[in-house]
Design a protein around this motif. Structure first.
Motif, short mmCIF file in Angstrom:
data_model
loop_
_atom_site.label_atom_id
_atom_site.label_comp_id
_atom_site.label_asym_id
_atom_site.label_seq_id
_atom_site.Cartn_x
_atom_site.Cartn_y
_atom_site.Cartn_z
N LEU A 52 0.85 -1.20 0.00
CA LEU A 52 0.00 0.00 0.00
C LEU A 52 0.88 1.24 0.00
N ILE A 53 0.66 2.11 -0.97
CA ILE A 53 1.39 3.38 -1.04
C ILE A 53 0.47 4.47 -0.53
N VAL A 54 0.95 5.21 0.46
CA VAL A 54 0.15 6.30 1.03
C VAL A 54 0.97 7.58 1.03
N PRO A 55 0.28 8.72 1.05
CA PRO A 55 1.02 9.99 1.10
C PRO A 55 1.55 10.23 2.51
N ARG A 56 2.40 11.24 2.61
CA ARG A 56 2.97 11.55 3.92
C ARG A 56 1.87 12.05 4.88
N ALA A 57 0.96 12.87 4.35
CA ALA A 57 -0.09 13.46 5.19
C ALA A 57 -1.09 12.38 5.60
N GLU A 58 -1.88 12.71 6.62
CA GLU A 58 -2.93 11.77 7.03
C GLU A 58 -3.94 11.61 5.89
N SER A 59 -4.44 10.42 5.72
CA SER A 59 -5.38 10.18 4.64
C SER A 59 -6.30 9.04 5.03
N ASP A 60 -7.40 8.93 4.29
CA ASP A 60 -8.34 7.83 4.53
C ASP A 60 -7.63 6.49 4.35
N ALA A 61 -6.78 6.42 3.30
CA ALA A 61 -6.11 5.14 2.99
C ALA A 61 -5.19 4.73 4.14
N LYS A 62 -4.52 5.73 4.74
CA LYS A 62 -3.62 5.44 5.85
C LYS A 62 -4.39 4.88 7.03
N ALA A 63 -5.49 5.54 7.35
CA ALA A 63 -6.32 5.10 8.48
C ALA A 63 -6.86 3.71 8.22
#
Lengths: 263, 288
Positions: free
Chosen positions: A202-213
């Motif tokens: 899973l690749i996620v951006p540095r900032a908080e995101s829905d995908a990260k959560a």
């Protein structure tokens, strides 16, 4: 690079095969699963460059358009998530056949990542790479609507008519019919599960995101998930890539690394 | 109607999609739809696909393709400088349509950089019978500068009044439209500077030559080029005294943006292009 049509007469699809230019010891190809609408336009150049580089190191790649998008048959309003999941499976089999491989990694971007999750089964794929999947459909639709409003608000001619009606049948220049809209609204982080027995990057951006959560929840469940952070903030809906890199090197390098990894 | 993937060009490096009506009667011109900027051949918001299908329903063959190095087309092994290469690519597209159909006359259609290529190709190839240029070269007039100035003043006054009312009501407000819109227009004007805009004299000479040769020209300007083109008869004013200005079609559509975002705008553009081609082309029997 070989462009071609595949699928059925009723559901013609367009794809481009990048055949392996070098021998490879791995019996694995890569299938790129597009995002939706303007995001697909934005990612097109990136997808081509990624495919060319992978092919150069011996990894065959298929880029393709879902029905009702890009160069495939069908109009904007002919698209729906269930049909698009079928298109992913059709493209997977086409890729294996044309590349004479027996396994494929799916790399899905944004809604393409979500579609890939929906299409996966015990039989396919060998691994999935998800780049910022859409895990909250209602928020995604709102973001598309907001982008259209912002874009029109900054434009001289439409300044007085910046409202997009609720349940609009369009999203940044692409039609969305009520069926697709309902399907998107049903995308929910709690219900979005990883396929059993498939390794997922899973690749996620540095900032908080829905995908990260969402990924935190999946990791807590003990899924075979590895999270990778991309420091470059990709402008998914930028028009004409104004002031933004068409093929950011950080994203290209990370995808190359993940897609070249042996299973 | 059929849509087929075509690989063509002297080096087999060009990729396109040929739209054929499949009807026994066709229009006697085919349309070549060009890339807009860096966007691949589907066009901004898939507009080229939608235009090609609308043309197909009207009996017009079209080919939308990617110039060398763009979209799915490879760079030509003996690549020339960009403008020269584009000219060669469009010629190859016309050659290909002629080889696949009975059509020998062409309309070159493009948005922005595509419009620029249409303008240049028409001057270099006698097979071009029509050009459709959306947001091509602009030529400000004194009136267009006044219109632009007055608009900016009105917008700032309106935003200022709104801000005052909002502050009184304790409301927050969005990014002011005037500032954002002005920035957008200025950004587009700046981008235009890199396009090699011909001088008014060169443009007039070129267009007069086309019109005298019988080329049909349709220049369409969206609200996004408002900075430089912002009223209905601007082209005629800019080229007062030049006969060509009265013989080309020129529309200013302020409600439409540069990339034709809204579906309603897309349908409008489709209808205008089809209507224009139907007005001056003839019906012919398709080759068996």
């Amino acid at each position: 690079m070989t462009p071609f049509r595949f699928g059925t007469t009723q559901r013609p699809l367009y794809g481009v095969l990048h055949a392996a230019a070098a021998p490879s010891r791995r019996d694995t190809a890569v299938l790129l699963c597009n995002p939706f609408g303007q995001e697909a336009v934005r990612i097109h150049r990136f997808g081509r460059v990624l495919a060319e580089r992978l092919a150069r190191v011996g990894v065959p790649v298929l880029r393709f358009d879902y029905f009702g998008t890009g160069d495939s048959g069908g109009d904007d309003n002919d698209g729906d998530l269930i049909g698009w999941a079928d298109d992913v499976r059709t493209a997977h089999l086409e890729l294996l056949n044309r590349s004479q491989t027996t396994r494929a990694i799916w790399a899905g971007m944004r809604l393409g990542a979500t579609i890939a999750l929906g299409a996966a089964s015990t039989e396919m794929p060998a691994r999935i790479v998800l780049w910022e999947p859409i895990v909250d459909g209602a928020r995604y639709l709102k973001a598309l609507d907001d982008h259209t409003v912002r874009s029109m608000a900054s434009f001289y001619g439409m300044a007085r008519n910046r409202q997009i009606p609720a349940n609009s049948n369009e999203a940044i220049g692409f039609g969305i019919d009520s069926r697709l809209r309902q399907q998107l609204l049903q995308i929910d982080a709690d219900a979005l599960r990883l396929p059993r027995g498939v390794d997922v990057d899973l690749i996620v951006p540095r900032a908080e995101s829905d995908a990260k959560a969402w990924s935190a929840g999946r990791l807590a469940e003990g899924s075979r998930l590895r999270q990778h952070r991309l420091d470059h903030e990709f402008q998914w809906t930028a028009e004409e890539a104004l002031n933004t890199a068409l093929v950011p090197i950080e994203a290209l390098s990370l995808l190359m690394h993940l897609l070249e990894l042996p299973e | 109607m059929t849509e087929t993937v075509e690989v063509f060009g002297p080096h087999g490096n060009l990729v396109g999609t040929l739209h054929h009506p499949g009807s026994p009667e066709l229009r006697d011109v085919a349309v070549v739809l060009l890339n807009a900027g860096v966007i691949h051949r589907i066009g901004p918001h898939r507009i080229n696909v939608k235009l090609a299908r609308a043309l197909g329903r009207a009996g017009v063959v079209s080919l939308r393709f990617d110039l060398s190095g763009q979209g799915d087309s490879r760079v030509a092994p003996d690549a020339s400088p960009h403008l020269q290469q584009a000219l060669g690519d469009v010629r190859a597209a016309m050659d290909h349509i002629a080889a696949r159909t009975s059509i020998r006359r062409f309309v070159i259609a493009g948005i922005c950089s595509g419009a620029d290529h249409a303008y240049r190709v028409a001057g270099a190839d006698p097979r071009v019978a029509g050009i459709w240029m959306m947001d091509g070269f602009t030529f400000p007039t004194r009136r267009s500068r006044l219109v632009q100035f007055a608009w900016r003043i009105r917008r700032r006054l309106r935003e200022g009044a709104k801000a005052l009312l909002d502050r009184s009501a304790g409301a927050t407000r969005d990014v002011p439209d005037a500032a954002v819109a002005t920035q957008r227009l200025q950004r587009r004007a700046a981008a235009d500077q890199s396009r090699g805009v011909p001088s008014p004299a060169d443009f007039a000479r070129h267009m007069q030559g086309l019109v005298d040769r019988g080329v049909n020209a349709y220049l369409l300007y969206s609200g996004d080029v408002f900075y430089d083109h912002n009223y209905a008869n601007q082209l005629r004013d800019a080229f007062r005294g030049h006969a060509f200005a009265a013989r080309v079609r020129c529309d200013f559509l302020p409600e439409i943006d540069h990339t034709v975002t809204r579906l309603q705008a897309q349908r409008r553009i489709e209808a205008l292009l089809v209507e224009w081609i139907e007005a001056w082309s003839e019906k012919v029997q398709a080759r068996a």
